[in-house]
Scaffold this motif. Structure first.
Motif, PDB file in Angstrom:
ATOM      1  N   PHE A 111       0.835  -1.196   0.000  1.00 49.87           N
ATOM      2  CA  PHE A 111       0.000   0.000   0.000  1.00 49.87           C
ATOM      3  C   PHE A 111       0.874   1.252   0.000  1.00 49.87           C
ATOM      4  O   PHE A 111       0.603   2.215  -0.726  1.00 49.87           O
ATOM      5  CB  PHE A 111      -0.930  -0.003   1.217  1.00 49.87           C
ATOM      6  CG  PHE A 111      -1.735   1.254   1.352  1.00 49.87           C
ATOM      7  CD1 PHE A 111      -2.830   1.478   0.529  1.00 49.87           C
ATOM      8  CD2 PHE A 111      -1.387   2.229   2.268  1.00 49.87           C
ATOM      9  CE1 PHE A 111      -3.565   2.645   0.627  1.00 49.87           C
ATOM     10  CE2 PHE A 111      -2.109   3.398   2.371  1.00 49.87           C
ATOM     11  CZ  PHE A 111      -3.203   3.611   1.555  1.00 49.87           C
ATOM     12  N   ALA A 112       1.941   1.260   0.803  1.00 55.15           N
ATOM     13  CA  ALA A 112       2.817   2.437   0.922  1.00 55.15           C
ATOM     14  C   ALA A 112       3.485   2.754  -0.417  1.00 55.15           C
ATOM     15  O   ALA A 112       3.573   3.919  -0.818  1.00 55.15           O
ATOM     16  CB  ALA A 112       3.869   2.208   2.005  1.00 55.15           C
ATOM     17  N   ASN A 115       0.594   4.062  -2.688  1.00 52.17           N
ATOM     18  CA  ASN A 115       0.048   5.344  -2.241  1.00 52.17           C
ATOM     19  C   ASN A 115       1.059   6.468  -2.444  1.00 52.17           C
ATOM     20  O   ASN A 115       0.704   7.565  -2.880  1.00 52.17           O
ATOM     21  CB  ASN A 115      -0.348   5.229  -0.760  1.00 52.17           C
ATOM     22  CG  ASN A 115      -1.219   6.381  -0.289  1.00 52.17           C
ATOM     23  OD1 ASN A 115      -1.892   7.034  -1.080  1.00 52.17           O
ATOM     24  ND2 ASN A 115      -1.213   6.628   0.999  1.00 52.17           N
TER      25      ASN A 115
ATOM     26  N   ALA B  98       5.275  11.164   9.599  1.00 53.31           N
ATOM     27  CA  ALA B  98       4.632  12.288   8.902  1.00 53.31           C
ATOM     28  C   ALA B  98       5.432  12.776   7.704  1.00 53.31           C
ATOM     29  O   ALA B  98       6.634  12.539   7.593  1.00 53.31           O
ATOM     30  CB  ALA B  98       4.416  13.430   9.879  1.00 53.31           C
ATOM     31  N   ARG B 106       1.459  10.189   7.331  1.00 54.69           N
ATOM     32  CA  ARG B 106       1.344   9.530   6.034  1.00 54.69           C
ATOM     33  C   ARG B 106       0.301   8.423   6.116  1.00 54.69           C
ATOM     34  O   ARG B 106       0.244   7.681   7.102  1.00 54.69           O
ATOM     35  CB  ARG B 106       2.705   8.971   5.625  1.00 54.69           C
ATOM     36  CG  ARG B 106       3.769  10.075   5.644  1.00 54.69           C
ATOM     37  CD  ARG B 106       5.007   9.628   4.978  1.00 54.69           C
ATOM     38  NE  ARG B 106       4.722   9.316   3.583  1.00 54.69           N
ATOM     39  CZ  ARG B 106       5.650   8.990   2.696  1.00 54.69           C
ATOM     40  NH1 ARG B 106       6.906   8.929   3.074  1.00 54.69           N
ATOM     41  NH2 ARG B 106       5.319   8.723   1.460  1.00 54.69           N
ATOM     42  N   GLY B 107      -0.485   8.320   5.058  1.00 54.69           N
ATOM     43  CA  GLY B 107      -1.610   7.387   5.058  1.00 54.69           C
ATOM     44  C   GLY B 107      -1.229   5.952   5.368  1.00 54.69           C
ATOM     45  O   GLY B 107      -1.969   5.245   6.042  1.00 54.69           O
ATOM     46  N   HIS B 108      -0.046   5.514   4.929  1.00 52.70           N
ATOM     47  CA  HIS B 108       0.250   4.097   5.101  1.00 52.70           C
ATOM     48  C   HIS B 108       0.481   3.729   6.559  1.00 52.70           C
ATOM     49  O   HIS B 108       0.349   2.563   6.925  1.00 52.70           O
ATOM     50  CB  HIS B 108       1.388   3.626   4.187  1.00 52.70           C
ATOM     51  CG  HIS B 108       2.727   4.241   4.429  1.00 52.70           C
ATOM     52  ND1 HIS B 108       3.158   5.370   3.770  1.00 52.70           N
ATOM     53  CD2 HIS B 108       3.737   3.882   5.248  1.00 52.70           C
ATOM     54  CE1 HIS B 108       4.395   5.653   4.165  1.00 52.70           C
ATOM     55  NE2 HIS B 108       4.753   4.768   5.069  1.00 52.70           N
TER      56      HIS B 108
END
Lengths: 187, 187
Positions: A111-112, A115, B98, B106-108
């Motif tokens: 995902f990272a 994304n 961050a 960060r979203g992940h």
């Protein structure tokens, strides 16, 4: 299938043209020869080793190109980018990325990679993920090389919104698919 | 709003009962008093400091309970778990989590906390994520404490499938929601 040396070298060139990021080990398996044979073939054909092939692709200074984040915050190595259109990155899965118990890559690393590529492809200073739908198609293992490709599918200027699809593959087989709905803007 | 000391201590107790993981700094802001005043209130009320409150909750040996992965592979700290039913974890956002540019998490990392909690809650030796739909509701910042709660919504025994919903909050406001479709089984 047995090849003559000439046939093998011709086929090797074709394979590497289609997939420049294949390892010598995978080539050896594909052609049922030793890794040493592949290395000799590459030398005769003047094809640099994989590390050099990647470097030459990455020689272009993406640091200056990517706007939405510093390039060292991208997970994986960007090997091609065309802002607001598409981008490709490569991530080698090590044991640090995997469950200790079964060597399967943990979902958040795939995902990272996807994304951060979706963030990087956006030609704006601020890019935040609003929503994402992701599918883990096939388990990824330690030693696998994941090639992620992000494609900008559509853009809604009024809503500051961009839709991106990321497809990640290992040896040309899809392992992960993600749709990303991104917010974009200047800060 | 001004409280008498007695009112404040009563309200402090209620607040901590609803949200045991609130920091002294946040309590001080809530009650418009100094952090020192909150500490004195806690001492008078015999409420241990947050670190100790978390420890006492975590004292229970989850290591033996969680089946699907070693507990140190869970992202965040598990503070409650009831296998195949629900689980809660806590993640403190530091600058490591961050974007350097704006301090937004960060979203992940939010995904990793939620996804590993969805794995941990499964009462089987193998748990893999098949599909996930995630929404980043509100940006999370450095210094925020994210409390994620995973709830098992349904289970399809024939398909070895379990559906889990994870809601992550900062100070009781939802910041992230994820639906996880998990494959489960013995290895």
């Amino acid at each position: 299938m047995k090849y003559t040396k000439k046939e093998r070298q011709k086929s090797l060139l074709e394979t590497l043209t289609k997939n420049p990021f294949i390892t010598d080990e995978n080539l050896a398996t594909t052609f049922s020869v030793s890794v040493q044979t592949i290395r000799l073939d590459r030398m005769e054909l003047s094809i640099p080793e994989l590390r050099e092939r990647i470097k030459s692709v990455a020689a272009h200074n993406y640091e200056e190109e990517v706007k939405s984040l510093p390039i060292d915050e991208v997970i994986g190595e960007i090997i091609d980018i065309d802002l607001d259109n598409q981008a490709i990155s490569l991530l080698d899965i090590t044991s640090d990325h995997a469950f200790a118990r079964n060597g399967i890559a943990r979902g958040h690393h795939l995902f990272a990679q996807a994304n951060s590529l979706a963030v990087a492809v956006i030609n704006d200073e601020l890019a935040l993920t609003r929503k994402s739908i992701i599918t883990f198609v096939k388990p990824v293992k330690v030693g696998d090389r994941v090639i992620a490709k992000a494609v900008v599918v559509s853009r809604d200027v009024e809503k500051n919104s961009t839709r991106i699809e990321v497809t990640s593959k290992v040896e040309n087989e899809t392992v992960f698919v993600g749709q990303f709905n991104m917010y974009r803007g200047t800060e």
